[in-house]
Enzyme design. Structure first.
Site, mmCIF file in Angstrom:
data_model
loop_
_atom_site.group_PDB
_atom_site.id
_atom_site.type_symbol
_atom_site.label_atom_id
_atom_site.label_comp_id
_atom_site.label_asym_id
_atom_site.label_seq_id
_atom_site.Cartn_x
_atom_site.Cartn_y
_atom_site.Cartn_z
ATOM 1 N N ASN A 1 50.790 37.744 47.672
ATOM 2 C CA ASN A 1 51.624 38.930 47.820
ATOM 3 C C ASN A 1 52.245 38.917 49.206
ATOM 4 O O ASN A 1 52.026 37.994 49.991
ATOM 5 C CB ASN A 1 50.808 40.203 47.568
ATOM 6 C CG ASN A 1 49.615 40.307 48.490
ATOM 7 O OD1 ASN A 1 49.765 40.411 49.716
ATOM 8 N ND2 ASN A 1 48.409 40.265 47.925
ATOM 9 N N PRO B 1 37.090 40.001 41.812
ATOM 10 C CA PRO B 1 36.130 41.075 42.090
ATOM 11 C C PRO B 1 36.818 42.250 42.774
ATOM 12 O O PRO B 1 37.720 42.071 43.590
ATOM 13 C CB PRO B 1 35.095 40.405 43.012
ATOM 14 C CG PRO B 1 35.790 39.205 43.581
ATOM 15 C CD PRO B 1 36.745 38.750 42.515
ATOM 16 N N ILE C 1 36.501 44.571 45.434
ATOM 17 C CA ILE C 1 35.675 44.662 46.641
ATOM 18 C C ILE C 1 35.406 46.119 47.007
ATOM 19 O O ILE C 1 34.281 46.497 47.357
ATOM 20 C CB ILE C 1 36.350 43.920 47.806
ATOM 21 C CG1 ILE C 1 36.548 42.432 47.447
ATOM 22 C CG2 ILE C 1 35.521 44.040 49.076
ATOM 23 C CD1 ILE C 1 37.346 41.643 48.478
#
Length: 402
Positions: free
Chosen positions: A212, A307, A309
């Site tokens: 990104n 995941p 976080i």
């Protein structure tokens, strides 16, 4: 919090012109600055220029009747939180080391009990001369913080050490010197702060990845501000090319899974600020070799979730006292941030609008306008430089965890 006050002594050298940019950075950092201009410095820059930039009176002489009736040089030497000599010429360094007070600048330096930061700039042979090196050694022994000059081309046509560091680098030294002086009184002294910053890169094959537009600038600015307030800062940094802030422990990662592991290893923490723009997905199986074009047939990329976080940290037994997430949104910014706050189980969400062309209004830019979303409501801030956003946010955090 007390506004830091800098006394800037401008010595006589061609590098004096960089004092103008340094003043701009000092004021942008929310500090005030007064200037003492030496006779030599006045050959390169005018008092009017320094006065306009600092918005304060500029002092040039020891023999000003009004000021000295009020013991002006003593007041100047004591009212500052830090005295910065920039540029510090060979002549100024020699007089400082010998305790000579034959001008306003040298008298202020001899009369002060304030920390002094000297930023040398001179011809390479002058810097390397035995006398100058002896003077620098003496000054450091006396407690003066003397930073080494940069290597580079000089106005005299020679090349080597002696070039004045760039104003941004000098500003970093100013922050460090102020932090060292006040550390025992800083509001986050004894607190451990965990910060993530930058993007993650999720490999597709050895040469391609999912990423990104995050630059890491806001997260790094927050890490610097936390360190300035006395915290022990652990910065988990994605793949960005930014200098490590002074006093910050940096841990470099590339992927979301590496970032999650580094966050886990950095616990426990009193405060966690998850600024990083972590990729939501990765390829389920990244190719070991570069994927080739095959007659117009597009490769199938099977994605899987990374995941979470922030949500994971919210349910961890070692959950920080204050857990803050960031939300980069392109529409309905506050509504999405409020939903994220409830969904993730954190304490605050710092939301911003990145809907400019290619996200460049904020991502990669120097300014940011944020909304602090909590269960008690929304606090919206006007657009500010990212370092000012960082300091304002860390002051709010310091108040919350005292």
């Amino acid at each position: 919090m007390k506004t830091p006050h800098i006394l800037l002594i401008v010595g006589g050298g061609i590098a004096a012109y960089k004092a103008c940019e340094l003043i701009r950075l000092i004021r942008r950092a929310g500090m005030t600055v007064r200037c003492v201009l030496t006779d030599g410095g006045a050959q390169f820059i005018t008092p009017m220029t320094l006065a306009a930039l600092s918005e304060n009176e500029v002092f040039t002489t020891l023999w000003d009747l009004k000021n000295e009736t009020e013991m002006g040089h003593i007041q100047l030497s004591r009212e500052a939180d830090l005295i910065v000599v920039c540029p510090a010429t060979a002549d100024l360094l020699a007089k400082m080391a010998a305790g000579i007070s034959d001008s306003l600048a040298t008298t202020v330096l001899l009369a002060t009990d304030t920390p002094v930061l000297a930023v040398p700039a001179m011809n390479v042979r002058m810097w390397q001369h035995t006398a100058t090196q002896r003077n620098v050694t003496q000054l450091r022994a006396d407690g003066v913080r003397v930073i080494d000059p940069d290597d580079g081309a000089m106005a005299c046509g020679e090349f080597g050490p002696g070039r004045l560091p760039e104003p941004a680098a000098i500003m970093t030294e100013i922050r460090a010197a102020l932090s060292l002086r006040a550390r025992e009184h800083l509001p986050l002294q004894g607190k451990r702060v965990l910060i993530t910053a930058g993007p993650t890169h999720e490999p597709i094959d050895p040469v391609r990845y999912i990423a990104n537009r995050s630059s890491g600038k806001q997260g790094f600015a927050i890490a610097a501000a936390a360190a300035e307030l006395g915290a022990e800062v652990h910065l988990i940094a994605g793949p960005v090319q930014l200098p490590t802030p002074t006093g910050v422990h940096r841990h470099n990662v590339e992927t979301a899974r590496e970032m999650a592991a580094a966050v886990d290893a950095a616990l426990p923490a009193d405060v966690a600020i998850l600024v990083a723009a972590v990729a939501d997905w990765r390829t389920a199986d990244s190719a070991q070799q570069k994927i080739k074009k095959t007659g117009g047939v597009l490769p199938a990329l099977r994605l899987t979730e990374n995941p979470d976080i922030l949500a994971g940290l919210a349910t961890d037994a070692r959950r920080p006292e204050l857990l803050i997430g960031f939300a980069a949104e392109t529409e309905n910014v506050i509504a999405h941030a409020q939903a994220k706050l409830a969904r993730k189980g954190c304490d605050w969400i710092v939301a911003n609008d990145v809907s400019g062309p290619n996200g460049q209004s904020v991502m990669g830019g120097s300014d940011n306008a944020v909304h602090i979303v909590t269960r008690d409501g929304v606090e919206s801030w006007d657009s500010l430089p990212k370092d000012q956003v960082a300091r304002k946010l860390m002051e709010k955090i310091a108040d919350a965890v005292r």
